[in-house]
Design an enzyme around this catalytic site. Structure first.
Site, mmCIF file in Angstrom:
data_model
loop_
_atom_site.group_PDB
_atom_site.id
_atom_site.type_symbol
_atom_site.label_atom_id
_atom_site.label_comp_id
_atom_site.label_asym_id
_atom_site.label_seq_id
_atom_site.Cartn_x
_atom_site.Cartn_y
_atom_site.Cartn_z
ATOM 1 N N LYS A 283 0.841 -1.221 0.006
ATOM 2 C CA LYS A 283 -0.055 -0.067 0.034
ATOM 3 C C LYS A 283 0.853 1.353 0.061
ATOM 4 C CE LYS A 283 -3.938 -2.044 1.734
ATOM 5 N NZ LYS A 283 -5.284 -2.031 2.715
ATOM 6 N N ASP A 319 -10.196 2.434 1.659
ATOM 7 C CA ASP A 319 -10.343 1.560 2.827
ATOM 8 C C ASP A 319 -10.852 2.343 3.989
ATOM 9 O OD1 ASP A 319 -8.840 -0.930 2.535
ATOM 10 O OD2 ASP A 319 -7.048 -0.032 2.522
ATOM 11 N N GLY A 343 -3.595 -0.695 17.622
ATOM 12 C CA GLY A 343 -2.571 -0.944 16.530
ATOM 13 C C GLY A 343 -2.553 0.168 15.783
ATOM 14 N N GLY A 345 -0.102 -0.108 12.707
ATOM 15 C CA GLY A 345 0.532 -0.565 11.611
ATOM 16 C C GLY A 345 -0.202 0.187 10.189
ATOM 17 N N ARG A 367 1.525 -1.815 20.773
ATOM 18 C CA ARG A 367 2.715 -2.509 21.702
ATOM 19 C C ARG A 367 3.935 -1.652 21.378
ATOM 20 N NH1 ARG A 367 4.383 -8.356 19.177
ATOM 21 N NH2 ARG A 367 4.962 -6.754 17.416
ATOM 22 N N GLY A 452 -15.126 -6.802 10.236
ATOM 23 C CA GLY A 452 -14.015 -6.605 9.064
ATOM 24 C C GLY A 452 -14.881 -6.882 7.713
#
Ligand code: ATR
Length: 480
Positions: A283, A319, A343, A345, A367, A452
């Site tokens: 992406k 998205d 998250g 990412g 994290r 999702g």
């Protein structure tokens, strides 16, 4: 032609396979080497039991088959089988002119001259195919691409040999596009399996016929696809192909396993593709090849949709739109004012941007806190470590899970330990499985859930509009 490679070990089970797949196939290949010994002796009766043309093949071990006979015995078996009305017989490239060939010619059985390479693409593939076709036979090359460059090479060779009767097979996952686009490659047929693949990378006859409509591809067919690594598990081909069918749009959408984006763009030019979807991990990598990018792509820093424009490729992002649709009403009504995004990412970028763009207060938990900090700075929001999740219990309206934790097959784990009050909306962007551990915890507390699969569908619908200029048809949804 779509040709079913029969995998049964008896003639009866092979017939059964044909029956089950009859609606999807134009021919069948009887693999004598897979049959039990006593069944092999009766093979000559097989073609008269079915209405599809049958290819007779007795594949040696070294060519990927099961036949361990001596060459003399193998010839004998082929000769006796040729008493039956086979339409084609497969004879390997290195087999010298012999009585099998002679009998086939006398009976008007067409000869497929084949060679296999399980390790790669031989340097002399062009001249070998050409030579095999010289006596009027059909040349068959089954070779193994290992990169997107290899796949491009195969398409180019196919084009150069446009007028040669041939079958070019790309074995393994890298070869799937040339199996599906066999007509574009000028192959006489493509081999399909009925369920389990008989050869590596085979696609089922049902998918070739019903999902891809591979046999309908012609000069005017628009080619679309999805690039990723891995990519073969995605549902996007189902969404887009079903949409094309429903509006009778002459187009095909297929998965491309990619290792190098630059070379994929060369393939996309070569195939005159009209557009493609982009998934992990490309992406960001596609951005430098785009002549035009939308405002969203610029701000999110990720592109999942590429469409052809005159003289250039344009990148868009659907998205963020797909993510928002299921919760848009809740945001607009004020039900969702604050969100916790788990998250930081690639997948999180579009989610955070979408929420911030709608004025939702966002805290990113990750994290690796540095990544959360970076994303938070770009989008003007808060951040924290995953370990502090409990600090936010009872304080947010929406909790979004964007990490890969809980994804099939490791579905019994969740990235956070969080006690839902039941008032939150819980949204997991993982779509396989539909019900993740994260969502199960939220459900137990009585939260409203979003899946999702909703995001996937909504981003796909907008992508379909960008690809075709048409709304996604309602009829197609019923088939999904
Ligand atoms: P993607 O593009 O799918 O988002 P990514 O950019 O590698 O993939 O991001 C994966 C996300 O899942 C990250 O937020 C990652 O956390 P780190 O930034 O700390 O790596 C998160 N993630 C992956 N495995 C995790 C685990 N076992 N526990 C918690 N978070 C995890």
């Amino acid at each position: 032609m779509i040709c079913l490679t029969l995998s049964g070990n008896t003639l009866a089970s092979c017939l059964d396979e044909i029956k089950q797949n009859r609606a999807y196939i134009d021919a069948a290949e009887l693999r004598l080497d897979l049959l039990q010994e006593e069944e092999q002796q009766k093979a000559s009766s097989f073609p008269s039991m079915t209405d599809v043309p049958v290819i007779l093949t007795l594949r040696r071990k070294e060519d990927g088959g099961q036949c361990m006979l001596s060459e003399k015995e193998r010839r004998q078996l082929l000769l006796s089988a040729l008493d039956g009305d086979f339409a084609y017989v497969d004879i390997e490239e290195d087999v010298k002119r012999n009585d099998v060939e002679q009998k086939a010619r006398e009976k008007g059985v067409r000869i497929i001259r084949s060679f296999h390479d399980f390790s790669g693409i031989p340097d002399d593939i062009y001249s070998r195919i050409y030579r095999l076709s010289e006596r009027g036979d059909i040349a068959k090359a089954a070779v193994t691409p290992h990169t997107i460059q290899d796949l491009l090479t195969l398409f180019r060779i196919a084009e150069e040999l446009k007028d040669v009767p041939k079958i070019i097979i790309g074995m393994g996952d890298w070869g799937i596009p040339i199996r599906i686009l066999y007509k574009k490659a000028g192959s006489l047929l493509t081999f399909a399996c009925s369920g389990e693949a008989v050869a590596p990378g085979q696609v089922s006859a049902k998918d070739l016929k019903m999902l891809y409509r591979a046999d309908q591809v012609n000069e005017r067919t628009g080619i679309y696809g999805i690039i990723g690594n891995p990519v073969l598990h995605t549902s996007s081909p189902l969404i887009h192909n079903m949409g094309f069918h429903a509006i009778n749009y002459n187009a095909i959408y297929l998965p491309f396993l990619v290792d190098n984006v630059r070379i994929f763009f060369a393939l996309a030019e070569y195939l005159k593709m009209r557009g493609f979807s982009v998934t992990i991990p490309f992406k960001d990598a596609v951005l430098m090849y785009l002549g035009n990018i939308s405002r969203e792509v610029k701000q999110i820093g990720a592109c999942n949709t590429v469409v052809r424009m005159p003289g250039m490729w344009k990148g868009l992002n659907t998205d963020y739109y797909g993510f928002l649709q299921p919760i848009l009403k809740d945001i607009d009504s004020g039900r969702v004012r604050s969100a916790l995004v788990v998250g930081a990412g690639g997948a999180s970028q579009a989610v955070v941007w979408a929420l911030r763009n709608r004025g939702v207060k966002v805290t990113i938990l990750n994290r690796t806190v540095g990544r959360a900090e970076k994303l938070a700075k770009i989008n003007l929001c808060e951040y924290d470590t995953l370990d502090n999740a409990s600090k936010y219990e009872g304080k947010v309206d929406l909790v979004v899970q964007t990490t890969s934790v809980g994804l099939y097959p490791d579905f019994d784990i969740s990235p956070i330990d969080f006690h839902f009050t039941g008032r939150e909306i819980a949204y997991d962007i993982i779509y396989k499985p539909r019900m993740t551990k994260f969502l199960k915890e939220a459900e137990k507390a009585g939260c409203t859930l979003h899946y999702g699969s909703e995001m996937l569908m909504d981003q796909g619908k907008l992508q379909f509009e960008l690809f075709t200029g048409y709304h996604y048809p309602k009829e197609a949804l019923q088939n999904l």
